[in-house]
Design an enzyme around this catalytic site. Structure first.
Site, PDB file in Angstrom:
ATOM      1  N   SER A 177       8.418   4.047   7.631  1.00  0.00           N
ATOM      2  CA  SER A 177       9.713   4.256   6.502  1.00  0.00           C
ATOM      3  C   SER A 177      10.048   5.284   7.560  1.00  0.00           C
ATOM      4  N   HIS A 206      14.169   8.094  -3.507  1.00  0.00           N
ATOM      5  CA  HIS A 206      13.226   8.136  -4.037  1.00  0.00           C
ATOM      6  C   HIS A 206      11.798   8.737  -3.929  1.00  0.00           C
ATOM      7  N   ARG A 252      -2.164  -4.074   6.497  1.00  0.00           N
ATOM      8  CA  ARG A 252      -2.847  -3.561   7.794  1.00  0.00           C
ATOM      9  C   ARG A 252      -3.979  -3.356   7.875  1.00  0.00           C
ATOM     10  N   THR A 293       0.783  -1.131   0.060  1.00  0.00           N
ATOM     11  CA  THR A 293       0.335  -0.112  -0.128  1.00  0.00           C
ATOM     12  C   THR A 293       0.635   1.389  -0.092  1.00  0.00           C
ATOM     13  N   GLY A 294       1.824   1.032   0.186  1.00  0.00           N
ATOM     14  CA  GLY A 294       3.144   2.442  -0.021  1.00  0.00           C
ATOM     15  C   GLY A 294       3.649   2.898  -1.448  1.00  0.00           C
ATOM     16  N   GLN A 295       4.360   4.221  -1.289  1.00  0.00           N
ATOM     17  CA  GLN A 295       4.505   4.537  -2.489  1.00  0.00           C
ATOM     18  C   GLN A 295       5.588   3.089  -3.499  1.00  0.00           C
ATOM     19  N   LYS A 313      17.052  -0.463  10.584  1.00  0.00           N
ATOM     20  CA  LYS A 313      17.037  -1.305   8.968  1.00  0.00           C
ATOM     21  C   LYS A 313      18.979  -1.529   8.955  1.00  0.00           C
ATOM     22  N   GLY A 333       7.216  -2.907   3.143  1.00  0.00           N
ATOM     23  CA  GLY A 333       7.102  -2.941   4.935  1.00  0.00           C
ATOM     24  C   GLY A 333       7.907  -2.784   5.607  1.00  0.00           C
ATOM     25  N   GLU A 391      20.171   5.474   5.208  1.00  0.00           N
ATOM     26  CA  GLU A 391      20.358   6.336   6.658  1.00  0.00           C
ATOM     27  C   GLU A 391      21.142   5.598   6.733  1.00  0.00           C
ATOM     28  N   LEU A 442       4.043  -7.063   9.761  1.00  0.00           N
ATOM     29  CA  LEU A 442       4.832  -8.320   9.787  1.00  0.00           C
ATOM     30  C   LEU A 442       5.360  -8.257  11.642  1.00  0.00           C
ATOM     31  N   THR A 496      18.774   1.040   3.020  1.00  0.00           N
ATOM     32  CA  THR A 496      18.112   2.229   2.505  1.00  0.00           C
ATOM     33  C   THR A 496      19.704   3.297   2.775  1.00  0.00           C
ATOM     34  N   TYR A 528      15.562   4.749  13.205  1.00  0.00           N
ATOM     35  CA  TYR A 528      15.231   3.937  12.161  1.00  0.00           C
ATOM     36  C   TYR A 528      16.077   3.488  11.122  1.00  0.00           C
TER      37      TYR A 528
HETATM   38  P1  NDP Z   1       6.214   4.432   2.558  1.00  0.00           P
HETATM   39  O1  NDP Z   1       6.183   4.495   4.056  1.00  0.00           O
HETATM   40  O2  NDP Z   1       4.677   4.805   1.563  1.00  0.00           O
HETATM   41  O3  NDP Z   1       5.399   2.369   2.656  1.00  0.00           O
HETATM   42  C1  NDP Z   1       5.600   1.599   3.767  1.00  0.00           C
HETATM   43  C2  NDP Z   1       4.486   0.507   3.701  1.00  0.00           C
HETATM   44  O4  NDP Z   1       4.706  -0.268   5.045  1.00  0.00           O
HETATM   45  C3  NDP Z   1       2.788   0.545   3.237  1.00  0.00           C
HETATM   46  O5  NDP Z   1       2.528  -0.389   2.897  1.00  0.00           O
HETATM   47  C4  NDP Z   1       2.396   0.659   5.101  1.00  0.00           C
HETATM   48  O6  NDP Z   1       0.947   0.663   5.386  1.00  0.00           O
HETATM   49  C5  NDP Z   1       3.621  -0.272   5.717  1.00  0.00           C
HETATM   50  N1  NDP Z   1       3.774  -0.641   6.614  1.00  0.00           N
HETATM   51  C6  NDP Z   1       3.569  -0.377   7.544  1.00  0.00           C
HETATM   52  N2  NDP Z   1       3.698  -1.126   9.178  1.00  0.00           N
HETATM   53  C7  NDP Z   1       3.835  -2.180   8.761  1.00  0.00           C
HETATM   54  C8  NDP Z   1       3.899  -3.580   9.444  1.00  0.00           C
HETATM   55  N3  NDP Z   1       4.088  -3.907  10.732  1.00  0.00           N
HETATM   56  N4  NDP Z   1       3.824  -4.712   8.743  1.00  0.00           N
HETATM   57  C9  NDP Z   1       3.030  -4.268   7.674  1.00  0.00           C
HETATM   58  N5  NDP Z   1       3.105  -3.597   6.964  1.00  0.00           N
HETATM   59  C10 NDP Z   1       3.530  -2.570   7.465  1.00  0.00           C
HETATM   60  O7  NDP Z   1       7.248   3.300   2.530  1.00  0.00           O
HETATM   61  P2  NDP Z   1       7.682   3.458   0.690  1.00  0.00           P
HETATM   62  O8  NDP Z   1       7.363   3.320   0.114  1.00  0.00           O
HETATM   63  O9  NDP Z   1       8.800   4.826  -0.025  1.00  0.00           O
HETATM   64  O10 NDP Z   1       9.041   2.736   1.018  1.00  0.00           O
HETATM   65  C11 NDP Z   1       9.101   1.057   0.787  1.00  0.00           C
HETATM   66  C12 NDP Z   1      10.250   0.766   1.665  1.00  0.00           C
HETATM   67  O11 NDP Z   1      11.304   1.139   1.454  1.00  0.00           O
HETATM   68  C13 NDP Z   1      10.115   1.333   2.971  1.00  0.00           C
HETATM   69  O12 NDP Z   1      11.123  -0.416   3.827  1.00  0.00           O
HETATM   70  C14 NDP Z   1      11.160   1.939   3.631  1.00  0.00           C
HETATM   71  O13 NDP Z   1      11.900   2.183   4.819  1.00  0.00           O
HETATM   72  C15 NDP Z   1      12.512   1.353   2.493  1.00  0.00           C
HETATM   73  N6  NDP Z   1      13.125   2.970   2.118  1.00  0.00           N
HETATM   74  C16 NDP Z   1      12.216   3.790   1.037  1.00  0.00           C
HETATM   75  C17 NDP Z   1      13.370   4.910   1.192  1.00  0.00           C
HETATM   76  C18 NDP Z   1      12.575   5.833   0.061  1.00  0.00           C
HETATM   77  O14 NDP Z   1      12.822   6.995  -0.164  1.00  0.00           O
HETATM   78  N7  NDP Z   1      10.966   6.003  -0.712  1.00  0.00           N
HETATM   79  C19 NDP Z   1      14.597   4.901   1.000  1.00  0.00           C
HETATM   80  C20 NDP Z   1      15.508   3.598   0.665  1.00  0.00           C
HETATM   81  C21 NDP Z   1      14.796   2.654   1.280  1.00  0.00           C
HETATM   82  P3  NDP Z   1       0.729   1.436   5.566  1.00  0.00           P
HETATM   83  O15 NDP Z   1      -0.119   2.071   4.437  1.00  0.00           O
HETATM   84  O16 NDP Z   1      -0.310   0.475   6.158  1.00  0.00           O
HETATM   85  O17 NDP Z   1       0.807   2.067   7.006  1.00  0.00           O
HETATM   86  P1  GDP Z   2      14.058  11.171   5.158  1.00  0.00           P
HETATM   87  O1  GDP Z   2      15.586  11.455   4.646  1.00  0.00           O
HETATM   88  O2  GDP Z   2      14.424   9.401   5.424  1.00  0.00           O
HETATM   89  O3  GDP Z   2      15.115  11.567   6.479  1.00  0.00           O
HETATM   90  O4  GDP Z   2      13.546  11.796   3.999  1.00  0.00           O
HETATM   91  P2  GDP Z   2      12.568  12.583   4.250  1.00  0.00           P
HETATM   92  O5  GDP Z   2      11.934  13.415   3.468  1.00  0.00           O
HETATM   93  O6  GDP Z   2      11.602  12.729   5.649  1.00  0.00           O
HETATM   94  O7  GDP Z   2      13.861  14.317   5.226  1.00  0.00           O
HETATM   95  C1  GDP Z   2      15.169  14.901   4.235  1.00  0.00           C
HETATM   96  C2  GDP Z   2      15.826  15.582   4.911  1.00  0.00           C
HETATM   97  O8  GDP Z   2      14.732  16.880   4.855  1.00  0.00           O
HETATM   98  C3  GDP Z   2      16.100  15.188   6.762  1.00  0.00           C
HETATM   99  O9  GDP Z   2      17.047  15.836   6.225  1.00  0.00           O
HETATM  100  C4  GDP Z   2      14.971  15.648   6.949  1.00  0.00           C
HETATM  101  O10 GDP Z   2      15.573  16.648   8.293  1.00  0.00           O
HETATM  102  C5  GDP Z   2      15.069  17.093   6.131  1.00  0.00           C
HETATM  103  N1  GDP Z   2      14.117  18.669   6.755  1.00  0.00           N
HETATM  104  C6  GDP Z   2      13.810  18.987   6.581  1.00  0.00           C
HETATM  105  N2  GDP Z   2      12.852  19.824   6.952  1.00  0.00           N
HETATM  106  C7  GDP Z   2      11.679  19.156   6.621  1.00  0.00           C
HETATM  107  C8  GDP Z   2      10.878  18.810   7.323  1.00  0.00           C
HETATM  108  O11 GDP Z   2       9.659  19.869   7.360  1.00  0.00           O
HETATM  109  N3  GDP Z   2       9.963  17.166   6.923  1.00  0.00           N
HETATM  110  C9  GDP Z   2      11.269  15.907   6.810  1.00  0.00           C
HETATM  111  N4  GDP Z   2       9.888  15.002   6.353  1.00  0.00           N
HETATM  112  N5  GDP Z   2      11.790  16.558   6.658  1.00  0.00           N
HETATM  113  C10 GDP Z   2      12.724  17.421   6.214  1.00  0.00           C
END
Ligand code: NDP
Ligand code: GDP
Length: 365
Positions: A105, A202, A50, A27-29, A176, A102, A150, A80, A148, A172
């Site tokens: 995040s 991304h 969920r 369901t996430g991005q 990870k 999941g 991170e 999870l 990640t 986080y």
């Molecule tokens: P999102 O936050 O958009 O999606 C996270 C997903 O995880 C959602 O579907 C959420 O469900 C689900 N989730 C949260 N908690 C649980 C749980 N307890 N059990 C099962 N599912 C759960 O993240 P992204 O799509 O952006 O990222 C995907 C993955 O990649 C994540 O693991 C993230 O940490 C990692 N990642 C992302 C990066 C990015 O820039 N986007 C960079 C590097 C790593 P619900 O919709 O119900 O909340």
């Molecule tokens: P991250 O790299 O996974 O932490 O992704 P985020 O998009 O949450 O944050 C990217 C960077 O933007 C981090 O260094 C944050 O401290 C900075 N940042 C500055 N202002 C904000 C804010 O209002 N919200 C978030 N989420 N990040 C912010």
């Protein structure tokens, strides 16, 4: 669906040819883009969702509609934090590939919910890997772990590659890091095909609205449409390597199609500040932003002299990751992977999408 009895009589190649994917975090991005990609490639896609009192399938609505209309995708309730359900789902679905996306995040939220973040992001990965073994599928399933940038945290070198040491700076990142190593450990201990994708940030129009890019593009759209006055941000100097999520899910899939399992960085190799992201976003609506003051007093002023950006220290993190810049050479070379969408195109697509969404009062999350 194939039954466990039929599986017993299958060769490993016949098992894999079934092309059945299981996605946590569907369901996430990323989950939504990956599901689209895999369906396009002829996979039967299963996702774990969920249970929620509010609607949480907005990003995959267009794929799901109704299981009768779209038998290529099936959703299963699970979490999870619940190993029993993971075993049940895996034993029922008998996947050929599992993508563990999941997670809790959000870095800032992980400081407030550190134990939960560890439970889902670290131990959740262990539960999933163990569920694969419990189901007797360790040698049949290919596993992708959403690692990640991170992990690099307080960076030891610039740019960061697969060999750069880790120094995570948040609960986080630390959770990870456990997931990263347990994936490698299961690969080595049980001969599993398990990979880490070390993905740099991304984004997309489907990015959660509390991440900085989407927060900015939603606010810029709101300001343009007269629905919002000002955008409050934290650290404007943070630098990130931002790519488009659609490009990155293609890389995830490629990692699971290799001869042997390995770990890969996916990144653009380009870095921008949060401040630049703000400027580019406003520019997409025809506004120029000039900056005055510094640190907590810094403001961003538009062409008409209206303050459109202010700093709110509430968004600062107890420990910050100041800069991330990835070196994707290994993925370029071995996976033939390269990002397609540029930084400017990404910002423009996100702003355009939010102008439509905000005008309609209809935005994700
Ligand atoms: P999102 O936050 O958009 O999606 C996270 C997903 O995880 C959602 O579907 C959420 O469900 C689900 N989730 C949260 N908690 C649980 C749980 N307890 N059990 C099962 N599912 C759960 O993240 P992204 O799509 O952006 O990222 C995907 C993955 O990649 C994540 O693991 C993230 O940490 C990692 N990642 C992302 C990066 C990015 O820039 N986007 C960079 C590097 C790593 P619900 O919709 O119900 O909340
Ligand atoms: P991250 O790299 O996974 O932490 O992704 P985020 O998009 O949450 O944050 C990217 C960077 O933007 C981090 O260094 C944050 O401290 C900075 N940042 C500055 N202002 C904000 C804010 O209002 N919200 C978030 N989420 N990040 C912010």
């Amino acid at each position: 669906m194939t039954s466990p009895i039929e599986i017993v009589n299958m060769s490993p190649q016949d098992y894999r040819n079934r092309k059945v994917a299981l996605i946590t975090g569907i369901t996430g991005q990323d989950g939504s883009y990956l599901a689209e990609l895999l369906i396009e490639k002829g996979y039967q896609v299963h996702g774990i969702i969920r249970r929620s009192s509010s609607f949480n399938t907005g990003r995959i609505e267009h794929l799901y509609k109704d299981a009768h209309e779209n038998p290529k995708m099936r959703l299963h309730h699970g979490d999870l934090t619940d190993s029993t359900c993971l075993v049940h789902i895996i034993s029922k679905v008998l996947p050929t590939e599992i993508y563990n996306l999941g997670a809790q995040s959000h870095v800032k939220v992980s400081f407030d919910m550190s134990e939960y973040t560890a439970d889902v992001d670290a131990v959740g990965t262990l539960r999933l890997l163990d569920a694969i073994r419990t189901c007797g599928l360790a040698h049949l399933v290919r596993f992708y772990q959403a690692s990640t940038s991170e992990l690099y945290g307080k960076v030891a070198e610039i740019p960061q590659s697969e060999t750069t040491p880790f120094y995570p700076r948040s609960p986080y990142g630390v959770a990870k890091m456990y997931a990263y190593w347990i994936t490698i450990n299961y690969r080595e201990a049980y001969d599993m095909y398990a990979c880490n994708g070390i993905l740099f940030n991304h984004e997309s129009p489907r990015r959660g609205r509390t991440f900085v890019t989407r927060k900015i593009t939603c606010a810029v759209a709101g300001i343009h449409l007269g629905k919002q006055e000002c955008l409050y941000l934290g650290n404007l100097d943070a630098k990130r390597d931002w790519g488009h999520a659609r490009d990155y899910v293609e890389g995830m899939w490629r990692m699971l199609q290799q001869e042997t399992a390995d770990d890969f960085v996916l990144a653009t190799g380009e870095m921008h500040t949060v401040r630049e992201f703000v400027e580019k976003s406003f520019k997409a609506t025809g506004k120029t932003i000039r900056w005055e003051g510094s640190a907590e007093e810094e403001i961003g002023i538009d062409d008409e002299g209206v303050v459109r950006v202010r700093v709110d220290p509430a968004y600062y993190r107890p420990t910050e990751v100041e800069l991330l810049l990835g070196q994707p050479a290994k993925a370029n070379e071995k996976l033939g992977w390269k990002r397609k969408v540029t930084f400017d195109e990404l910002v423009e697509e996100m702003v355009k999408s939010d102008l439509v969404g905000v005008a309609a009062g209809d935005v994700f999350n």
